[in-house]
Design a protein around this motif. Structure first.
Motif, PDB file in Angstrom:
ATOM      1  N   ALA A   1       0.809  -1.209   0.000  1.00 29.45           N
ATOM      2  CA  ALA A   1       0.000   0.000   0.000  1.00 29.45           C
ATOM      3  C   ALA A   1       0.849   1.269   0.000  1.00 29.45           C
ATOM      4  CB  ALA A   1      -0.929   0.002   1.209  1.00 29.45           C
ATOM      5  N   HIS A   2       2.052   1.204   0.522  1.00 32.80           N
ATOM      6  CA  HIS A   2       2.896   2.395   0.619  1.00 32.80           C
ATOM      7  C   HIS A   2       3.810   2.578  -0.592  1.00 32.80           C
ATOM      8  CE1 HIS A   2       5.391  -0.874   2.125  1.00 32.80           C
ATOM      9  NE2 HIS A   2       6.431  -0.157   1.734  1.00 32.80           N
ATOM     10  N   ASP A   3       3.796   1.648  -1.541  1.00 33.21           N
ATOM     11  CA  ASP A   3       4.667   1.750  -2.712  1.00 33.21           C
ATOM     12  C   ASP A   3       4.229   2.902  -3.615  1.00 33.21           C
ATOM     13  OD1 ASP A   3       6.129  -0.376  -1.865  1.00 33.21           O
ATOM     14  OD2 ASP A   3       5.180  -1.836  -3.204  1.00 33.21           O
ATOM     15  N   ASP A   4       5.207   3.655  -4.111  1.00 36.39           N
ATOM     16  CA  ASP A   4       4.936   4.755  -5.027  1.00 36.39           C
ATOM     17  C   ASP A   4       5.143   4.346  -6.476  1.00 36.39           C
ATOM     18  OD1 ASP A   4       4.389   6.468  -2.934  1.00 36.39           O
ATOM     19  OD2 ASP A   4       6.479   7.107  -2.754  1.00 36.39           O
ATOM     20  N   TYR A   5       5.490   3.088  -6.706  1.00 36.46           N
ATOM     21  CA  TYR A   5       5.786   2.624  -8.059  1.00 36.46           C
ATOM     22  C   TYR A   5       4.512   2.546  -8.887  1.00 36.46           C
ATOM     23  CZ  TYR A   5       7.112  -0.413 -11.902  1.00 36.46           C
ATOM     24  OH  TYR A   5       7.319  -0.944 -13.139  1.00 36.46           O
ATOM     25  N   VAL A   6       4.605   3.076 -10.108  1.00 42.69           N
ATOM     26  CA  VAL A   6       3.520   2.989 -11.074  1.00 42.69           C
ATOM     27  C   VAL A   6       4.064   2.214 -12.260  1.00 42.69           C
ATOM     28  CG1 VAL A   6       1.980   4.291 -12.584  1.00 42.69           C
ATOM     29  CG2 VAL A   6       2.577   5.187 -10.329  1.00 42.69           C
ATOM     30  N   ARG A   7       3.372   1.139 -12.624  1.00 37.95           N
ATOM     31  CA  ARG A   7       3.845   0.276 -13.702  1.00 37.95           C
ATOM     32  C   ARG A   7       4.100   1.088 -14.965  1.00 37.95           C
ATOM     33  NH1 ARG A   7       3.273  -5.436 -15.131  1.00 37.95           N
ATOM     34  NH2 ARG A   7       3.411  -5.556 -17.389  1.00 37.95           N
ATOM     35  N   GLY A   8       5.313   0.884 -15.552  1.00 36.19           N
ATOM     36  CA  GLY A   8       5.679   1.573 -16.778  1.00 36.19           C
ATOM     37  C   GLY A   8       6.332   2.914 -16.574  1.00 36.19           C
ATOM     38  N   SER A   9       6.545   3.334 -15.328  1.00 43.35           N
ATOM     39  CA  SER A   9       7.105   4.658 -15.090  1.00 43.35           C
ATOM     40  C   SER A   9       8.616   4.646 -14.848  1.00 43.35           C
ATOM     41  CB  SER A   9       6.416   5.296 -13.878  1.00 43.35           C
ATOM     42  OG  SER A   9       6.727   4.556 -12.702  1.00 43.35           O
ATOM     43  N   MET A  10       9.216   3.469 -14.704  1.00 44.69           N
ATOM     44  CA  MET A  10      10.643   3.392 -14.403  1.00 44.69           C
ATOM     45  C   MET A  10      11.476   3.601 -15.668  1.00 44.69           C
ATOM     46  SD  MET A  10      12.636   0.368 -12.397  1.00 44.69           S
ATOM     47  CE  MET A  10      12.853  -0.772 -13.723  1.00 44.69           C
ATOM     48  N   ASP A  11      12.601   4.316 -15.547  1.00 45.18           N
ATOM     49  CA  ASP A  11      13.523   4.520 -16.656  1.00 45.18           C
ATOM     50  C   ASP A  11      14.338   3.239 -16.843  1.00 45.18           C
ATOM     51  OD1 ASP A  11      15.017   5.650 -18.673  1.00 45.18           O
ATOM     52  OD2 ASP A  11      16.443   6.571 -17.287  1.00 45.18           O
ATOM     53  N   ILE A  12      14.260   2.636 -18.013  1.00 46.84           N
ATOM     54  CA  ILE A  12      14.939   1.356 -18.235  1.00 46.84           C
ATOM     55  C   ILE A  12      16.046   1.466 -19.276  1.00 46.84           C
ATOM     56  CG2 ILE A  12      12.933  -0.019 -17.550  1.00 46.84           C
ATOM     57  CD1 ILE A  12      12.474  -0.463 -20.604  1.00 46.84           C
ATOM     58  N   GLN A  13      16.600   2.650 -19.463  1.00 47.55           N
ATOM     59  CA  GLN A  13      17.638   2.835 -20.475  1.00 47.55           C
ATOM     60  C   GLN A  13      18.864   1.956 -20.208  1.00 47.55           C
ATOM     61  OE1 GLN A  13      17.167   4.126 -23.175  1.00 47.55           O
ATOM     62  NE2 GLN A  13      15.454   5.517 -22.897  1.00 47.55           N
TER      63      GLN A  13
END
Length: 79
Positions: A6-18
């Motif tokens: 519940a406390h995670d701020d991760y949104v699927r597809g928002s991470m930089d994967i370069q």
């Protein structure tokens, strides 16, 4: 029971994967051309050391295999 995520701020597809993409691309290139180099070396040594084989025969086959392999393994041009 509370949701442990519940406390995670991760949104699927928002991470930089370069960096991951660059590492994966490098791995693919090294795998392709490393396999080609091993195949050419094996062809060279097999044709050189076989009965009635010669250095020139092995070297010629290895060069032909390398040239053909590089031609076919190149990435297509991006338009």
């Amino acid at each position: 029971m509370a949701d442990p995520h519940a406390h995670d701020d991760y949104v699927r597809g928002s991470m930089d994967i370069q960096e991951q993409q660059a590492t994966f691309d490098l791995f693919l290139v090294l795998s392709k051309y490393g396999s080609l180099a091993i195949a050419a070396l094996l062809a060279f040594l097999t044709l050189w050391f076989m009965p009635s084989g010669s250095f020139i025969l092995g070297a010629g086959a290895a060069v032909v295999l390398l040239v053909a392999g590089i031609f076919f393994l190149r990435s297509p041009a991006k338009h």
